[in-house]
Design an enzyme around this catalytic site. Structure first.
Site, PDB file in Angstrom:
ATOM      1  N   TYR A 136     -17.931  17.829 -31.713  1.00 18.72           N
ATOM      2  CA  TYR A 136     -18.643  16.953 -30.780  1.00 18.72           C
ATOM      3  C   TYR A 136     -19.987  17.542 -30.362  1.00 18.72           C
ATOM      4  O   TYR A 136     -20.947  16.821 -30.135  1.00 18.72           O
ATOM      5  CB  TYR A 136     -17.817  16.749 -29.501  1.00 18.72           C
ATOM      6  CG  TYR A 136     -16.906  15.558 -29.518  1.00 18.72           C
ATOM      7  CD1 TYR A 136     -15.896  15.433 -30.464  1.00 18.72           C
ATOM      8  CD2 TYR A 136     -17.032  14.552 -28.568  1.00 18.72           C
ATOM      9  CE1 TYR A 136     -15.046  14.352 -30.457  1.00 18.72           C
ATOM     10  CE2 TYR A 136     -16.191  13.462 -28.560  1.00 18.72           C
ATOM     11  CZ  TYR A 136     -15.201  13.368 -29.494  1.00 18.72           C
ATOM     12  OH  TYR A 136     -14.363  12.286 -29.476  1.00 18.72           O
ATOM     13  N   LYS A 186      -5.793  22.455 -37.537  1.00 15.52           N
ATOM     14  CA  LYS A 186      -5.776  22.177 -38.983  1.00 15.52           C
ATOM     15  C   LYS A 186      -6.076  23.503 -39.700  1.00 15.52           C
ATOM     16  O   LYS A 186      -7.016  23.620 -40.495  1.00 15.52           O
ATOM     17  CB  LYS A 186      -6.815  21.079 -39.302  1.00 15.52           C
ATOM     18  CG  LYS A 186      -6.761  20.508 -40.708  1.00 15.52           C
ATOM     19  CD  LYS A 186      -5.520  19.674 -41.022  1.00 15.52           C
ATOM     20  CE  LYS A 186      -5.502  19.279 -42.486  1.00 15.52           C
ATOM     21  NZ  LYS A 186      -4.225  18.652 -42.916  1.00 15.52           N
ATOM     22  N   ASP A 218      -2.084  16.444 -38.731  1.00 16.69           N
ATOM     23  CA  ASP A 218      -1.520  15.271 -39.416  1.00 16.69           C
ATOM     24  C   ASP A 218      -0.027  15.138 -39.109  1.00 16.69           C
ATOM     25  O   ASP A 218       0.475  14.062 -38.803  1.00 16.69           O
ATOM     26  CB  ASP A 218      -1.801  15.323 -40.932  1.00 16.69           C
ATOM     27  CG  ASP A 218      -1.486  16.660 -41.568  1.00 16.69           C
ATOM     28  OD1 ASP A 218      -1.204  17.645 -40.833  1.00 16.69           O
ATOM     29  OD2 ASP A 218      -1.518  16.741 -42.812  1.00 16.69           O
ATOM     30  N   ASP A 242      -9.038  13.650 -28.982  1.00 12.87           N
ATOM     31  CA  ASP A 242      -9.539  12.281 -28.838  1.00 12.87           C
ATOM     32  C   ASP A 242      -8.623  11.325 -29.597  1.00 12.87           C
ATOM     33  O   ASP A 242      -8.186  10.302 -29.079  1.00 12.87           O
ATOM     34  CB  ASP A 242     -10.973  12.205 -29.391  1.00 12.87           C
ATOM     35  CG  ASP A 242     -11.542  10.798 -29.317  1.00 12.87           C
ATOM     36  OD1 ASP A 242     -11.396  10.160 -28.259  1.00 12.87           O
ATOM     37  OD2 ASP A 242     -12.120  10.341 -30.322  1.00 12.87           O
ATOM     38  N   ASP A 246      -5.357   8.558 -28.068  1.00  9.44           N
ATOM     39  CA  ASP A 246      -5.271   7.106 -28.298  1.00  9.44           C
ATOM     40  C   ASP A 246      -3.917   6.769 -28.935  1.00  9.44           C
ATOM     41  O   ASP A 246      -3.276   5.778 -28.594  1.00  9.44           O
ATOM     42  CB  ASP A 246      -6.390   6.618 -29.229  1.00  9.44           C
ATOM     43  CG  ASP A 246      -7.660   6.219 -28.456  1.00  9.44           C
ATOM     44  OD1 ASP A 246      -7.927   6.838 -27.411  1.00  9.44           O
ATOM     45  OD2 ASP A 246      -8.376   5.302 -28.912  1.00  9.44           O
TER      46      ASP A 246
HETATM   47  C1  IPM Z   1     -12.760   9.412 -24.887  1.00  9.44           C
HETATM   48  C2  IPM Z   1     -13.815   8.580 -25.542  1.00  9.44           C
HETATM   49  C3  IPM Z   1     -15.093   9.386 -25.690  1.00  9.44           C
HETATM   50  C4  IPM Z   1     -14.782  10.569 -26.586  1.00  9.44           C
HETATM   51  C5  IPM Z   1     -16.304   8.583 -26.224  1.00  9.44           C
HETATM   52  C6  IPM Z   1     -16.633   7.410 -25.356  1.00  9.44           C
HETATM   53  C7  IPM Z   1     -17.520   9.461 -26.396  1.00  9.44           C
HETATM   54  O1  IPM Z   1     -13.352   8.089 -26.755  1.00  9.44           O
HETATM   55  O2  IPM Z   1     -12.986   9.863 -23.751  1.00  9.44           O
HETATM   56  O3  IPM Z   1     -11.717   9.625 -25.488  1.00  9.44           O
HETATM   57  O4  IPM Z   1     -14.847  10.477 -27.810  1.00  9.44           O
HETATM   58  O5  IPM Z   1     -14.460  11.622 -26.028  1.00  9.44           O
HETATM   59 MG    MG Z   2     -11.304   8.514 -27.158  1.00 13.05          MG
END
Ligand code: IPM
Ligand code: MG
Length: 356
Positions: A136, A186, A218, A242, A246
């Site tokens: 990042y 990884k 993975d 990240d 999700d």
């Molecule tokens: C998160 C989001 C951010 C990230 C984006 C908006 C830059 O997806 O907080 O998970 O990738 O960290």
């Molecule tokens: Mg995110």
């Protein structure tokens, strides 16, 4: 308690409004809110996604309540002017290197998960994501490849110092999670991963009570879905964290339910409680497709406000009250479109308020 409220883009303002209503209902003495522009809206108004004024407001606050950033109008801008740079800039500038993302299936709400209920019921994990390093924040660019085509490149790196620092956060957090830490990397392919793994192992030496395991990312993605109950704390880097957060949110039932706290090591002022300065945000984004329609689920932001009370102000009872109200609202059938329900943003906020 000085709180900088940064609603941002898309559904950010709608969901933040509900969280602010909930905070207001607690009528905490000495709580003051300041509002600032961030993201695409800040670019449109001030020419920069993270105006100095907003950064200063955040710096001077005891905590930041953040909505979301991201605006398709801004997709063609130079990267440094895109809305996402605002949250990345805040994390970096404020030294918020530790991101806590709890993912727990609410008791009695196992049916909201796409997993089989008996599997979903076992899910109660905390992702500890490193937040100010990795690919990042590495150098990046676009260059000509050997065949003349455009080639994008991004440097991934982790120093032992960065890894040790986040590992300590995970070990401490694990005390409330059966002392289980699974470090995800990884290392079979990346040098970054090997340094990560060696350093985490070494750091665990001073925490004999911690049961440490390691997993490739993975496999971790597969295991979170198939056997979520094996995880207490998942310790991982910025990019993998990240993605896995999700994934974990989908397993809980909706990304509209997941809160997060981003912490550094700056203590909050003594006068406002015992905790750390932090930025609190739902893990979902700005959802431009439903922005302004009053459809978004504000629960993740409301739960983020609860995390703020807990981690920055030491107000455990008040935090638990908010969480209890959200849980009861869900149990009573209050559902946003994200969970197949018909309740809108305001109605969900009102339902939580009632149960407070
Ligand atoms: C998160 C989001 C951010 C990230 C984006 C908006 C830059 O997806 O907080 O998970 O990738 O960290
Ligand atoms: Mg995110």
């Amino acid at each position: 308690m000085k709180i900088a409220v940064l609603p941002g883009d898309g559904i950010g303002p709608e969901v933040t409004r509900e969280a602010v209503r909930v905070l207001g209902a607690l009528a905490l003495p000495g709580m003051t809110l300041f509002e600032g522009d961030v993201g695409g809206i800040a670019y449109k108004r001030h020419g920069h996604p993270l105006p100095l004024e907003t950064l200063t407001m955040a710096r001077e606050a005891d905590a930041v309540l953040f909505g979301a950033v991201g605006d398709p109008d801004c997709d063609a801008l130079d990267r440094h002017l895109r809305p996402e740079q605002a949250i990345l800039g805040l994390r970096k500038e404020l030294g918020l290197f530790a991101n806590l993302r709890p993912a727990k299936v609410f008791v009695g709400l196992e049916h909201l998960s796409p997993l089989r209920p008996e599997v979903a019921a076992t899910m109660d994990l905390l992702i500890v994501r490193e937040l100010t390093g990795d690919v990042y924040f590495g150098e990046k660019g676009v260059r000509a490849a050997l065949d003349g085509s455009r080639e994008g490149w991004d440097l991934m790196s982790y120093s032992e110092t960065e890894v040790r620092r986040i590992a300590q956060v995970a070990f401490r957090a694990a005390r409330g999670k059966d002392c289980r830490v699974c470090s995800v990397d990884k290392a079979n392919v990346l040098e970054t991963g090997q340094v990560w793994r060696d350093t985490v192992k070494d750091a665990a030496g001073s925490h004999p009570d911690i049961e440490l395991s390691h997993m490739y990312v993975d496999n971790a993605a597969m295991q979170i879905i198939s056997h979520p109950g094996q995880f207490g704390v998942i310790l991982t880097g910025n990019l993998f964290g990240d993605i896995l957060s999700d994934l974990a949110s989908a397993a809980v039932g909706s990304i509209g339910l997941l809160a997060s706290a981003s912490m550094g090591d700056r203590p909050t002022r003594e006068s406002v409680g015992q905790g750390l300065f932090g930025l609190y945000e739902p893990i979902h984004g700005s959802a431009p497709d439903i922005a302004g329609m009053g459809k978004a689920n504000p629960m993740a932001t409301i739960l983020s406000a609860a995390m703020m009370l807990r981690h920055s102000f030491g107000l455990e009872a008040e935090a638990a009250r908010i969480e209890g109200a959200v849980e009861r609202a869900l149990a009573d059938g209050i559902r946003g479109g994200d969970l197949g329900g018909a309740h809108g943003t305001e109605a969900i906020g009102a339902a939580v308020l009632e149960r407070l």
